[in-house]
Design a protein around this motif. Structure first.
Motif, PDB file in Angstrom:
ATOM      1  N   GLY A   1      16.346  -0.521  -0.470  1.00  0.00           N
ATOM      2  CA  GLY A   1      15.610  -1.759  -0.253  1.00  0.00           C
ATOM      3  C   GLY A   1      14.669  -1.570   0.917  1.00  0.00           C
ATOM      4  N   VAL A   2      13.375  -1.439   0.641  1.00  0.00           N
ATOM      5  CA  VAL A   2      12.391  -1.128   1.680  1.00  0.00           C
ATOM      6  C   VAL A   2      11.760  -2.428   2.158  1.00  0.00           C
ATOM      7  CG1 VAL A   2      10.378   0.240   2.293  1.00  0.00           C
ATOM      8  CG2 VAL A   2      11.960   1.077   0.534  1.00  0.00           C
ATOM      9  N   ALA A   3      12.075  -2.802   3.394  1.00  0.00           N
ATOM     10  CA  ALA A   3      11.618  -4.091   3.915  1.00  0.00           C
ATOM     11  C   ALA A   3      10.436  -3.953   4.863  1.00  0.00           C
ATOM     12  CB  ALA A   3      12.765  -4.792   4.632  1.00  0.00           C
ATOM     13  N   ALA A   4      10.203  -2.752   5.406  1.00  0.00           N
ATOM     14  CA  ALA A   4       9.157  -2.575   6.410  1.00  0.00           C
ATOM     15  C   ALA A   4       8.425  -1.262   6.148  1.00  0.00           C
ATOM     16  CB  ALA A   4       9.770  -2.581   7.811  1.00  0.00           C
ATOM     17  N   ASP A   5       7.382  -1.012   6.923  1.00  0.00           N
ATOM     18  CA  ASP A   5       6.555   0.176   6.735  1.00  0.00           C
ATOM     19  C   ASP A   5       7.385   1.457   6.814  1.00  0.00           C
ATOM     20  OD1 ASP A   5       4.441  -1.554   6.644  1.00  0.00           O
ATOM     21  OD2 ASP A   5       3.595  -0.993   8.586  1.00  0.00           O
ATOM     22  N   VAL A   6       6.957   2.457   6.051  1.00  0.00           N
ATOM     23  CA  VAL A   6       7.578   3.789   6.077  1.00  0.00           C
ATOM     24  C   VAL A   6       6.524   4.786   6.554  1.00  0.00           C
ATOM     25  CG1 VAL A   6       8.637   5.618   4.708  1.00  0.00           C
ATOM     26  CG2 VAL A   6       9.166   3.215   4.201  1.00  0.00           C
TER      27      VAL A   6
ATOM     28  N   ILE B   1      19.993   0.212   2.256  1.00  0.00           N
ATOM     29  CA  ILE B   1      19.593  -1.194   2.279  1.00  0.00           C
ATOM     30  C   ILE B   1      20.031  -1.782   3.620  1.00  0.00           C
ATOM     31  CG2 ILE B   1      19.800  -3.447   1.177  1.00  0.00           C
ATOM     32  CD1 ILE B   1      20.530  -2.021  -1.407  1.00  0.00           C
ATOM     33  N   PRO B   2      19.117  -2.164   4.500  1.00  0.00           N
ATOM     34  CA  PRO B   2      17.679  -1.911   4.388  1.00  0.00           C
ATOM     35  C   PRO B   2      17.385  -0.431   4.579  1.00  0.00           C
ATOM     36  CG  PRO B   2      18.167  -2.796   6.545  1.00  0.00           C
ATOM     37  CD  PRO B   2      19.457  -2.848   5.767  1.00  0.00           C
ATOM     38  N   ALA B   3      16.287   0.023   4.013  1.00  0.00           N
ATOM     39  CA  ALA B   3      15.956   1.437   4.082  1.00  0.00           C
ATOM     40  C   ALA B   3      15.671   1.860   5.521  1.00  0.00           C
ATOM     41  CB  ALA B   3      14.748   1.734   3.195  1.00  0.00           C
ATOM     42  N   ARG B   4      16.210   3.006   5.892  1.00  0.00           N
ATOM     43  CA  ARG B   4      15.950   3.608   7.198  1.00  0.00           C
ATOM     44  C   ARG B   4      15.880   5.112   7.012  1.00  0.00           C
ATOM     45  NH1 ARG B   4      20.852   1.323   5.350  1.00  0.00           N
ATOM     46  NH2 ARG B   4      22.678   2.084   6.466  1.00  0.00           N
ATOM     47  N   PRO B   5      15.558   5.865   8.051  1.00  0.00           N
ATOM     48  CA  PRO B   5      15.478   7.320   7.881  1.00  0.00           C
ATOM     49  C   PRO B   5      16.738   7.871   7.216  1.00  0.00           C
ATOM     50  CG  PRO B   5      14.595   6.713  10.011  1.00  0.00           C
ATOM     51  CD  PRO B   5      15.169   5.450   9.415  1.00  0.00           C
ATOM     52  N   MET B   6      16.564   8.761   6.265  1.00  0.00           N
ATOM     53  CA  MET B   6      17.679   9.236   5.447  1.00  0.00           C
ATOM     54  C   MET B   6      18.796   9.834   6.287  1.00  0.00           C
ATOM     55  SD  MET B   6      18.700   9.301   2.293  1.00  0.00           S
ATOM     56  CE  MET B   6      17.251   9.185   1.244  1.00  0.00           C
ATOM     57  N   ARG B   7      18.462  10.521   7.361  1.00  0.00           N
ATOM     58  CA  ARG B   7      19.507  11.123   8.198  1.00  0.00           C
ATOM     59  C   ARG B   7      20.390  10.043   8.827  1.00  0.00           C
ATOM     60  NH1 ARG B   7      14.570  11.746  10.444  1.00  0.00           N
ATOM     61  NH2 ARG B   7      14.150  10.698  12.435  1.00  0.00           N
ATOM     62  N   ASP B   8      19.776   8.913   9.204  1.00  0.00           N
ATOM     63  CA  ASP B   8      20.560   7.809   9.763  1.00  0.00           C
ATOM     64  C   ASP B   8      21.435   7.171   8.690  1.00  0.00           C
ATOM     65  OD1 ASP B   8      19.268   8.297  12.141  1.00  0.00           O
ATOM     66  OD2 ASP B   8      17.782   6.701  11.865  1.00  0.00           O
ATOM     67  N   PHE B   9      20.859   6.970   7.512  1.00  0.00           N
ATOM     68  CA  PHE B   9      21.606   6.370   6.416  1.00  0.00           C
ATOM     69  C   PHE B   9      22.810   7.229   6.035  1.00  0.00           C
ATOM     70  CE2 PHE B   9      21.897   6.395   1.636  1.00  0.00           C
ATOM     71  CZ  PHE B   9      22.700   5.272   1.527  1.00  0.00           C
ATOM     72  N   LEU B  10      22.611   8.539   5.923  1.00  0.00           N
ATOM     73  CA  LEU B  10      23.704   9.425   5.529  1.00  0.00           C
ATOM     74  C   LEU B  10      24.775   9.502   6.621  1.00  0.00           C
ATOM     75  CD1 LEU B  10      21.679  12.319   3.836  1.00  0.00           C
ATOM     76  CD2 LEU B  10      22.970  10.481   2.722  1.00  0.00           C
TER      77      LEU B  10
ATOM     78  N   ARG C   1       0.856  -1.185   0.000  1.00  0.00           N
ATOM     79  CA  ARG C   1       0.000   0.000   0.000  1.00  0.00           C
ATOM     80  C   ARG C   1       0.892   1.234   0.000  1.00  0.00           C
ATOM     81  NH1 ARG C   1      -2.796  -3.511  -1.180  1.00  0.00           N
ATOM     82  NH2 ARG C   1      -4.788  -4.161  -0.279  1.00  0.00           N
ATOM     83  N   ILE C   2       0.716   2.081  -1.006  1.00  0.00           N
ATOM     84  CA  ILE C   2       1.513   3.303  -1.138  1.00  0.00           C
ATOM     85  C   ILE C   2       0.563   4.486  -1.089  1.00  0.00           C
ATOM     86  CG2 ILE C   2       3.036   4.613  -2.675  1.00  0.00           C
ATOM     87  CD1 ILE C   2       4.086   1.936  -3.712  1.00  0.00           C
ATOM     88  N   GLY C   3       0.844   5.450  -0.224  1.00  0.00           N
ATOM     89  CA  GLY C   3      -0.061   6.568  -0.008  1.00  0.00           C
ATOM     90  C   GLY C   3      -0.023   7.601  -1.109  1.00  0.00           C
ATOM     91  N   ASP C   4      -0.638   8.751  -0.863  1.00  0.00           N
ATOM     92  CA  ASP C   4      -0.688   9.853  -1.820  1.00  0.00           C
ATOM     93  C   ASP C   4       0.622  10.639  -1.797  1.00  0.00           C
ATOM     94  OD1 ASP C   4      -3.316   9.164  -2.334  1.00  0.00           O
ATOM     95  OD2 ASP C   4      -4.159  10.639  -0.956  1.00  0.00           O
ATOM     96  N   GLY C   5       1.018  11.135  -2.979  1.00  0.00           N
ATOM     97  CA  GLY C   5       2.161  12.031  -3.060  1.00  0.00           C
ATOM     98  C   GLY C   5       3.495  11.409  -2.727  1.00  0.00           C
ATOM     99  N   VAL C   6       3.622  10.100  -2.853  1.00  0.00           N
ATOM    100  CA  VAL C   6       4.876   9.411  -2.542  1.00  0.00           C
ATOM    101  C   VAL C   6       5.814   9.484  -3.745  1.00  0.00           C
ATOM    102  CG1 VAL C   6       5.906   7.155  -2.025  1.00  0.00           C
ATOM    103  CG2 VAL C   6       3.800   7.869  -0.883  1.00  0.00           C
ATOM    104  N   MET C   7       7.107   9.708  -3.487  1.00  0.00           N
ATOM    105  CA  MET C   7       8.128   9.735  -4.528  1.00  0.00           C
ATOM    106  C   MET C   7       9.132   8.609  -4.283  1.00  0.00           C
ATOM    107  SD  MET C   7       7.254  12.230  -6.476  1.00  0.00           S
ATOM    108  CE  MET C   7       5.785  13.238  -6.266  1.00  0.00           C
ATOM    109  N   ILE C   8       9.360   7.767  -5.313  1.00  0.00           N
ATOM    110  CA  ILE C   8      10.253   6.619  -5.174  1.00  0.00           C
ATOM    111  C   ILE C   8      11.346   6.717  -6.227  1.00  0.00           C
ATOM    112  CG2 ILE C   8      10.415   4.110  -5.163  1.00  0.00           C
ATOM    113  CD1 ILE C   8       7.497   3.977  -4.385  1.00  0.00           C
ATOM    114  N   GLY C   9      12.598   6.730  -5.787  1.00  0.00           N
ATOM    115  CA  GLY C   9      13.734   6.879  -6.692  1.00  0.00           C
ATOM    116  C   GLY C   9      14.028   5.606  -7.473  1.00  0.00           C
ATOM    117  N   GLY C  10      14.812   5.743  -8.526  1.00  0.00           N
ATOM    118  CA  GLY C  10      15.074   4.662  -9.462  1.00  0.00           C
ATOM    119  C   GLY C  10      15.692   3.434  -8.816  1.00  0.00           C
ATOM    120  N   ALA C  11      15.255   2.256  -9.289  1.00  0.00           N
ATOM    121  CA  ALA C  11      15.799   0.956  -8.906  1.00  0.00           C
ATOM    122  C   ALA C  11      15.573   0.611  -7.431  1.00  0.00           C
ATOM    123  CB  ALA C  11      17.285   0.866  -9.248  1.00  0.00           C
ATOM    124  N   ALA C  12      14.661   1.291  -6.768  1.00  0.00           N
ATOM    125  CA  ALA C  12      14.311   0.908  -5.401  1.00  0.00           C
ATOM    126  C   ALA C  12      13.509  -0.387  -5.428  1.00  0.00           C
ATOM    127  CB  ALA C  12      13.511   2.008  -4.715  1.00  0.00           C
ATOM    128  N   ALA C  13      13.679  -1.194  -4.396  1.00  0.00           N
ATOM    129  CA  ALA C  13      12.934  -2.452  -4.268  1.00  0.00           C
ATOM    130  C   ALA C  13      12.015  -2.349  -3.054  1.00  0.00           C
ATOM    131  CB  ALA C  13      13.896  -3.617  -4.113  1.00  0.00           C
TER     132      ALA C  13
END
Length: 356
Positions: free
Chosen positions: A310-315, A324-333, A280-292
């Motif tokens: 790589g999105v494994a759980a709810d966002v 990979i696995p996807a987490r909040p962008m600030r944590d990833f960076l 289930r993907i909500g309104d106004g969502v933006m997904i970058g290229g080659a995301a799973a």
């Protein structure tokens, strides 16, 4: 660039009239009578071209520009050379998009009329039970199945297959080689070449002696109004529920949408994204290229997913996730910066001979 006969220039429009139509203000009103007829990148824009600039770091492109005018905001206006008039816009990218649509409306949809004729080609197959409104174009080798309904203003290109019972709304463009099965398509929908809509999804159960047994897929695909589907994208029909693409959503080329996926309104999904079933993907969502995107999860309204994530759980709604696995962008960076810092430290120690 040589003259582009695929998209020839517009007959011309006064700069002041263009400014009014795209919601911009012309800084130098004496330039209002200049005639513009096309769009071009800043570095090679000519005397009848409009261009735009979003960031000051590209200022060097003005050294070769002879543009009729540039669209920009106030932060960029100060670096524009005096010989180029400025169209001030709060959202320059949007204003430029509006200008392009004025000058080249034919480029907003895939190229049609491959056979050079309008109406229903005698070389198309249209089942006698199909219901077609007036003003429909169907090109040679297209196949329209039994019980199909198609609204006025819709154009069906060569080689398209529309399966039995499909309903397509008004003012749609279905491009060459696309197939549409078990689907309900709204108004003003664009489907690019080679897209596959409504085939059965990937569902199998373990067999009694090994192997797999196919699970029937008896749902539909619903494309709401103003949806755009890119070339060679595949959207599977639902297993028992429907696969739904919400109003105004734009999907790029080579995207896979699994069965029972529901995508909200006004989303943007870049190329090579894979979305597994029942997501289930909500309104106004933006997904970058080659995301799973994993199956059976929820991505909240207005969230953003970074490319190759790589999105494994709810966002949660409104969040930016990446990695990979996807987490909040600030944590990833932060984690990426820490890994880079450690690698640099090891490299320095190796270089200096420090083995500690």
């Amino acid at each position: 660039m040589d003259v582009n006969w695929f998209f020839p220039p517009h007959d011309g429009l006064r700069l002041s009239d263009l400014a009014e139509r795209i919601g911009a203000s012309l800084q130098d009103e004496t330039a209002g009578d200049r005639i513009v007829s096309s769009v071009a990148p800043t570095y090679r824009a000519g005397p009848r071209d409009i261009c735009y600039m979003l960031q000051r770091r590209y200022r060097d492109e003005f050294t070769t520009s002879q543009a009729a005018a540039v669209i920009c905001d106030e932060s960029v206006a100060s670096i524009v050379p005096p010989h180029i008039p400025v169209l001030l816009a709060k959202y320059p990218h949007t204003a430029f998009a509006l200008a392009g649509a004025i000058f080249h409306p034919e480029a907003l949809r895939p190229i049609q009329n491959l056979g050079g004729q309008s109406g229903i080609s005698p070389a198309a197959f249209v089942d006698p039970t199909a219901r077609l409104e007036d003003g429909i174009d169907i090109e040679a080798t297209a196949v329209i199945g039994a019980g199909v309904e198609i609204g006025s203003g819709t154009r069906i290109a060569a080689g398209v297959v529309v399966g039995p019972g499909v309903r397509i709304g008004r003012d749609c463009t279905i491009s060459a080689g696309a197939t549409i099965l078990c689907s309900l398509v709204g108004n003003n929908v664009i489907i690019h070449p080679g897209a596959r809509i409504g085939q059965d999804g990937f569902g199998n159960a373990p067999g009694p002696r090994g192997g797999m047994i196919k699970i029937v897929q008896i749902g539909r695909v619903i494309l709401q109004d103003h949806v755009e589907i890119g070339a060679n994208t595949t959207i599977d029909r639902g297993a028992m529920d429907d696969t739904v693409i919400g109003e105004g959503t734009k999907i790029d080329n080579l995207v896979q949408v699994g069965h029972n996926v529901r995508i909200g309104r006004h989303c943007g999904i870049a190329a090579k994204v894979g979305i597994a079933g029942s997501t289930r993907i909500g309104d106004g969502v933006m997904i970058g290229g080659a995301a799973a995107i994993n199956g059976h999860i929820t991505i909240g309204d207005r969230s953003q997913i970074g490319a190759m994530s790589g999105v494994a759980a709810d966002v949660p709604a409104g969040e930016r996730y990446g990695g990979i696995p996807a987490r909040p962008m600030r944590d990833f960076l932060r984690e990426a910066a820490e890994i880079a810092a450690r690698a640099n430290l090891r490299k320095r120690k190796t270089t200096t001979g420090d083995k500690q």
